[in-house]
Design an enzyme around this catalytic site. Structure first.
Site, PDB file in Angstrom:
ATOM      1  CG  MET A 165       1.325   0.609   2.677  1.00 11.49           C
ATOM      2  SD  MET A 165       2.006   0.916   1.022  1.00 11.49           S
ATOM      3  CE  MET A 165       3.470   1.877   1.438  1.00 11.49           C
ATOM      4  N   GLY A 166      -2.866   0.753   3.770  1.00 11.77           N
ATOM      5  CA  GLY A 166      -4.325   0.828   3.638  1.00 11.77           C
ATOM      6  C   GLY A 166      -4.870   1.880   4.586  1.00 11.77           C
ATOM      7  CG  LEU A 168      10.329  -3.750   1.670  1.00 14.30           C
ATOM      8  CD1 LEU A 168      10.679  -4.470   2.961  1.00 14.30           C
ATOM      9  CD2 LEU A 168      11.461  -3.855   0.654  1.00 14.30           C
ATOM     10  CG  ASP A 174      -4.224   1.762  -1.003  1.00 14.10           C
ATOM     11  OD1 ASP A 174      -3.441   1.009  -0.391  1.00 14.10           O
ATOM     12  OD2 ASP A 174      -4.080   2.996  -1.055  1.00 14.10           O
ATOM     13  CB  THR A 188      -4.713   1.880  -6.102  1.00 14.58           C
ATOM     14  OG1 THR A 188      -4.424   1.837  -4.696  1.00 14.58           O
ATOM     15  CG2 THR A 188      -6.160   1.476  -6.278  1.00 14.58           C
ATOM     16  CD  GLU A 221      -1.077   3.238   5.640  1.00 13.06           C
ATOM     17  OE1 GLU A 221      -0.046   3.805   6.015  1.00 13.06           O
ATOM     18  OE2 GLU A 221      -1.453   3.231   4.456  1.00 13.06           O
TER      19      GLU A 221
END
Lengths: 298, 298
Positions: free
Chosen positions: B72-73, B183, B28, B26, B128
């Site tokens: 992201m996250g 992206l 993340d 991931t 996010e």
């Protein structure tokens, strides 16, 4: 180039001897009198490659989606056109819309469904400057638009507007808008080595020609093909007025009849400009950028 | 890893002999029991590098701007943290906000002005998943939020919301929201070679351990340092339950007191994972992606 011409006029009127040479640079590639502009090839390569990667990303899911990607380009679709290099390799957007053709929202929505029903996904690329047959920007269909210092409209949000239209028409469909935004013009880590070399040579030629006594010229890149069929650029001064104030569009004959894609004529233009992989100077695994220092005169 | 554990339980109850090994992956990086996860290093390297490039882009203008980049996250700020590698090199965001700390809009707006007045630009990175002290997501301050298949909220639009807040408070300021969107997770063209090798070795180790008879394990990456102080990963099976259902946050002691940046403790963690430049196999100047074909059993 228009600014170059104005500076030159002003210098002449002021009786100050000054040779003025224009060196083109824009990722928009919309300058007349030159085959292409420094900056374009790198941004185009980034757009094409990102589209391939977004294709791979979309293809790992069982649930299909519609992805609308907005690419820079106010009046010319050169950068958006670059997505066709990904499409031609089998991993690109299904639909590509340039400002060189009028955009019809109804036709677009029907086409999205047709592609989605056939392929299970629908990937779209749009130029920020697409407009309807009355010339109204699709980006202005809802959002308000500010203006930048040159009086150009500050565009943006088009992808979000189109994505919302798709969601409204086909409820329950997974739709994602993506704006390549500044990333497409500053992704130096994936620059085209052809572009980097040409940018340097264009500047070098400008200085050399100025020293030789020329003025009021722009350095154009002329596309030659050598005896083996390989791309070979030449750098020639052309009159500044050729480039000033006229934008060069993508040729109509490169765009398909439906106005939602390109044909392979644009590949001959694009692919020689991409070059191989640029070898980067890294520091801690990240690119090292050169910095020109300002030195104050004593 | 939770799904691996459930599959293993089901197989055992059904009396079907099956060895189950979890291979983490991931961007993340929020998996317990492993130093980091395959995928993270490449995405982190892309985030850090893009932030350097956006810094360069912002620094060429006389008019300053505020740029809010959304990374992201959902519950962990690992990817957003990577922007600090750019900041540490002098070319990164001024303010970095992770979901590991509560976010206060008023404090944020004041800080943006303070940085903008001092430096002439203000670059911001936000996860996010940032939320206020009551746990409410800032992304939900206006937009409605749908849910994905796992019941996670589909986030997005946070950058636009924060940018609008800055515009409303400081009218006339140039503000640009950027969402790194897909992206950041699919930019294979700038993958970390360390990450690519580790991803392969994690999978290889999982197969080897399963053949040796192990089951219900996740392959963890253990960080070792060799006698010369160089990073050296090891791949070890750990119990699946260690990783299932708990998210690993960024350590609080890596975040500064104000909660708007990182200290250099995170660099020791990050930088060895970035590696050098991955040599790509190109076709027409674009990456060539491998494709594993489905072969139907006879």
């Amino acid at each position: 180039m228009d600014t170059c011409a104005k500076i030159s006029d002003y210098m002449r009127e002021s009786g100050y001897e000054c040779r003025v040479m224009g060196v083109p640079k824009t990722i928009d590639n919309d300058v007349m009198g030159t085959d292409h502009t420094p900056g374009y090839a790198s941004a185009a390569k980034y757009v094409a490659t990102s589209r391939m990667e977004l294709f791979e990303d979309a293809s790992v899911y069982d649930t299909g989606s519609v992805c609308v990607v907005e690419v820079m380009g106010r009046h010319a679709g050169w950068l958006t056109m670059a997505a066709h290099a990904a499409t031609a390799s089998g991993k690109g957007p299904d639909l590509i819309y340039l400002p060189e053709r009028d955009f019809d929202v109804e036709v677009f929505l029907k086409k999205v469904k047709e592609v989605f029903d056939t392929r299970g996904n629908c990937l779209v690329a749009v130029s920020e400057g697409i407009h309807d047959k009355d010339g109204k920007l699709i980006a202005e269909y809802s959002a308000s638009a500010a203006s930048d210092a040159f009086g150009h409209k500050q565009l943006g949000g088009l992808a979000a507007i189109l994505a919302q239209m798709v969601k409204d028409r086909y409820p329950g469909t997974k739709v994602r808008p993506i704006e390549l935004s500044l990333l497409q013009r500053c992704a130096a880590h994936f620059a085209s080595p052809v572009d980097c070399e040409e940018a340097f040579l264009a500047g070098k030629t400008a200085v050399e020609k100025a020293i030789e006594g020329e003025s009021d010229k722009m350095i154009a890149i002329i596309r030659d093909t050598d005896e083996n069929g390989n791309y070979s650029p030449r750098f020639e001064p052309v009159d500044l007025w050729v480039a000033a104030n006229t934008e060069k569009p993508v040729p109509q004959e490169w765009i398909n009849e439906e106005g939602n894609g390109l044909n392979d004529k644009c590949l001959n233009y694009l692919l020689p400009l991409f070059g191989g992989q640029k070898q980067l100077v890294l520091e801690n695994g990240m690119p090292r950028f050169a910095k020109l220092k300002k030195i104050k005169a004593e």
